[in-house]
Write a protein that holds these residues in place. Structure first.
Motif, PDB file in Angstrom:
ATOM      1  N   TYR A 137       0.832  -1.213   0.000  1.00 18.62           N
ATOM      2  CA  TYR A 137       0.000   0.000   0.000  1.00 18.62           C
ATOM      3  C   TYR A 137       0.869   1.267   0.000  1.00 18.62           C
ATOM      4  O   TYR A 137       1.812   1.381   0.779  1.00 18.62           O
ATOM      5  CB  TYR A 137      -0.915   0.003   1.226  1.00 18.62           C
ATOM      6  CG  TYR A 137      -1.886   1.167   1.238  1.00 18.62           C
ATOM      7  CD1 TYR A 137      -3.057   1.111   0.489  1.00 18.62           C
ATOM      8  CD2 TYR A 137      -1.623   2.318   1.975  1.00 18.62           C
ATOM      9  CE1 TYR A 137      -3.955   2.169   0.481  1.00 18.62           C
ATOM     10  CE2 TYR A 137      -2.513   3.387   1.970  1.00 18.62           C
ATOM     11  CZ  TYR A 137      -3.676   3.306   1.220  1.00 18.62           C
ATOM     12  OH  TYR A 137      -4.555   4.356   1.209  1.00 18.62           O
ATOM     13  N   ASP A 138       0.538   2.177  -0.890  1.00 17.17           N
ATOM     14  CA  ASP A 138       1.184   3.480  -0.976  1.00 17.17           C
ATOM     15  C   ASP A 138       2.683   3.404  -1.293  1.00 17.17           C
ATOM     16  O   ASP A 138       3.463   4.282  -0.908  1.00 17.17           O
ATOM     17  CB  ASP A 138       0.959   4.283   0.309  1.00 17.17           C
ATOM     18  CG  ASP A 138       1.093   5.792   0.091  1.00 17.17           C
ATOM     19  OD1 ASP A 138       0.996   6.228  -1.063  1.00 17.17           O
ATOM     20  OD2 ASP A 138       1.318   6.508   1.072  1.00 17.17           O
ATOM     21  N   CYS A 139       3.081   2.346  -2.013  1.00 19.66           N
ATOM     22  CA  CYS A 139       4.463   2.275  -2.513  1.00 19.66           C
ATOM     23  C   CYS A 139       4.496   3.083  -3.811  1.00 19.66           C
ATOM     24  O   CYS A 139       4.381   2.538  -4.913  1.00 19.66           O
ATOM     25  CB  CYS A 139       4.897   0.831  -2.758  1.00 19.66           C
ATOM     26  SG  CYS A 139       5.136  -0.115  -1.251  1.00 19.66           S
ATOM     27  N   PHE A 163      -2.233  -3.398  -3.340  1.00 17.88           N
ATOM     28  CA  PHE A 163      -1.465  -2.467  -4.171  1.00 17.88           C
ATOM     29  C   PHE A 163      -2.144  -1.099  -4.209  1.00 17.88           C
ATOM     30  O   PHE A 163      -1.892  -0.296  -5.108  1.00 17.88           O
ATOM     31  CB  PHE A 163      -1.309  -3.022  -5.585  1.00 17.88           C
ATOM     32  CG  PHE A 163      -0.592  -4.346  -5.613  1.00 17.88           C
ATOM     33  CD1 PHE A 163       0.780  -4.408  -5.478  1.00 17.88           C
ATOM     34  CD2 PHE A 163      -1.302  -5.528  -5.741  1.00 17.88           C
ATOM     35  CE1 PHE A 163       1.441  -5.627  -5.484  1.00 17.88           C
ATOM     36  CE2 PHE A 163      -0.655  -6.756  -5.750  1.00 17.88           C
ATOM     37  CZ  PHE A 163       0.722  -6.809  -5.616  1.00 17.88           C
ATOM     38  N   GLY A 164      -2.996  -0.822  -3.256  1.00 17.56           N
ATOM     39  CA  GLY A 164      -3.693   0.459  -3.209  1.00 17.56           C
ATOM     40  C   GLY A 164      -2.735   1.632  -3.198  1.00 17.56           C
ATOM     41  O   GLY A 164      -1.699   1.589  -2.524  1.00 17.56           O
ATOM     42  N   GLN A 165      -3.075   2.648  -3.969  1.00 13.38           N
ATOM     43  CA  GLN A 165      -2.295   3.891  -4.029  1.00 13.38           C
ATOM     44  C   GLN A 165      -0.864   3.695  -4.532  1.00 13.38           C
ATOM     45  O   GLN A 165       0.002   4.521  -4.247  1.00 13.38           O
ATOM     46  CB  GLN A 165      -2.278   4.601  -2.666  1.00 13.38           C
ATOM     47  CG  GLN A 165      -3.641   4.951  -2.138  1.00 13.38           C
ATOM     48  CD  GLN A 165      -4.340   6.048  -2.950  1.00 13.38           C
ATOM     49  OE1 GLN A 165      -3.732   6.695  -3.778  1.00 13.38           O
ATOM     50  NE2 GLN A 165      -5.621   6.247  -2.707  1.00 13.38           N
ATOM     51  N   CYS A 166      -0.613   2.619  -5.258  1.00 11.54           N
ATOM     52  CA  CYS A 166       0.690   2.460  -5.915  1.00 11.54           C
ATOM     53  C   CYS A 166       0.604   3.253  -7.220  1.00 11.54           C
ATOM     54  O   CYS A 166       0.383   2.691  -8.306  1.00 11.54           O
ATOM     55  CB  CYS A 166       1.002   0.986  -6.172  1.00 11.54           C
ATOM     56  SG  CYS A 166       1.356   0.048  -4.670  1.00 11.54           S
ATOM     57  N   SER A 167       0.767   4.537  -7.102  1.00 15.85           N
ATOM     58  CA  SER A 167       0.435   5.458  -8.187  1.00 15.85           C
ATOM     59  C   SER A 167       1.360   5.391  -9.392  1.00 15.85           C
ATOM     60  O   SER A 167       1.043   5.940 -10.450  1.00 15.85           O
ATOM     61  CB  SER A 167       0.390   6.890  -7.652  1.00 15.85           C
ATOM     62  OG  SER A 167       1.609   7.221  -7.026  1.00 15.85           O
ATOM     63  N   GLY A 196      -6.601   3.242  -6.823  1.00 14.33           N
ATOM     64  CA  GLY A 196      -5.702   4.383  -6.956  1.00 14.33           C
ATOM     65  C   GLY A 196      -4.413   4.108  -7.697  1.00 14.33           C
ATOM     66  O   GLY A 196      -3.469   4.895  -7.592  1.00 14.33           O
ATOM     67  N   CYS A 197      -4.348   3.020  -8.450  1.00 15.20           N
ATOM     68  CA  CYS A 197      -3.162   2.747  -9.280  1.00 15.20           C
ATOM     69  C   CYS A 197      -3.317   3.564 -10.561  1.00 15.20           C
ATOM     70  O   CYS A 197      -3.724   3.050 -11.608  1.00 15.20           O
ATOM     71  CB  CYS A 197      -3.031   1.252  -9.570  1.00 15.20           C
ATOM     72  SG  CYS A 197      -2.617   0.273  -8.125  1.00 15.20           S
TER      73      CYS A 197
END
Length: 195
Positions: free
Chosen positions: A19-21, A41-45, A66-67
């Motif tokens: 998360y958030d990586c 994998f949330g927020q792995c932008s 949020g990818c």
């Protein structure tokens, strides 16, 4: 880190594992992993590429939420259910390929699969995901249209023999969302439906 190769000994990607990586761009998930947890994998932008192996049967809520750099993904035939929010806010998602004709969104209100009007859902005909055009997504078939009891008969499945005619054809009941056995349909020599 920008990429990860998950060891073969891992059988589950846990909740919020990555998360958030924000710098993660790619991940290779090995065969043997059976589940991807909530927000894994949330927020792995920056995530552009992810390979989901055919061993995965379960993908959690908001798993890819949020990818925003993810442009395409394939859900293998082993995944038959996904959450409404699995791909929410994946604003760059152009194509999602769903290989199981039985795969469906677990929420009665339908899925967020990228951006309606932008994201193309590729799947089998018939399939449950074919009905998601009602939410503004474009549907594109990935193979020919006829199934016997065990496999797609026109995309290289074991039971297909060129020129042989099949009597069992499955169609999608858009009311129930279930695949049902349809009346007999013939196939002409060019593997096209005969009305």
């Amino acid at each position: 880190f920008t990429s990860i190769v998950v060891p073969d000994s891992v059988n589950s990607i846990g909740e919020r594992a990555f998360y958030d990586c924000a710098s993660l761009t790619s991940i290779d998930i090995p065969d043997g992993v059976t589940s991807i947890g909530d927000y894994a994998f949330g927020q792995c932008s920056s995530l552009v590429s992810v390979t989901v192996p055919n061993s995965v049967t379960s993908i959690g809520d908001y798993a890819f939420y949020g990818c925003t750099a993810l442009t395409e993904i394939t859900l293998p035939e082993s995944v038959e259910q996904f959450d409404r929010y699995t791909f929410q806010d994946c604003t760059a998602l152009e194509t999602i390929t769903i290989l199981s004709p039985k795969a469906y969104c677990s929420d009665v209100y339908g899925p967020y699969l990228g951006v309606a009007g932008q994201t193309v859902i590729r799947g089998h005909i018939p399939s449950v995901v074919q009905s998601y055009t009602q939410y503004g997504y474009t549907f594109e078939p990935i193979c020919a249209h006829i199934y016997d009891e065990t496999a797609c008969t026109l995309c290289g499945a074991d039971r297909y023999h060129r020129g042989e005619r099949y009597d069992e054809v499955w169609t999608l009941d858009l009311v129930t969302g279930h695949l049902v056995l349809a009346p007999s349909t013939d196939i002409d020599e060019d593997d096209e439906f005969v009305d």
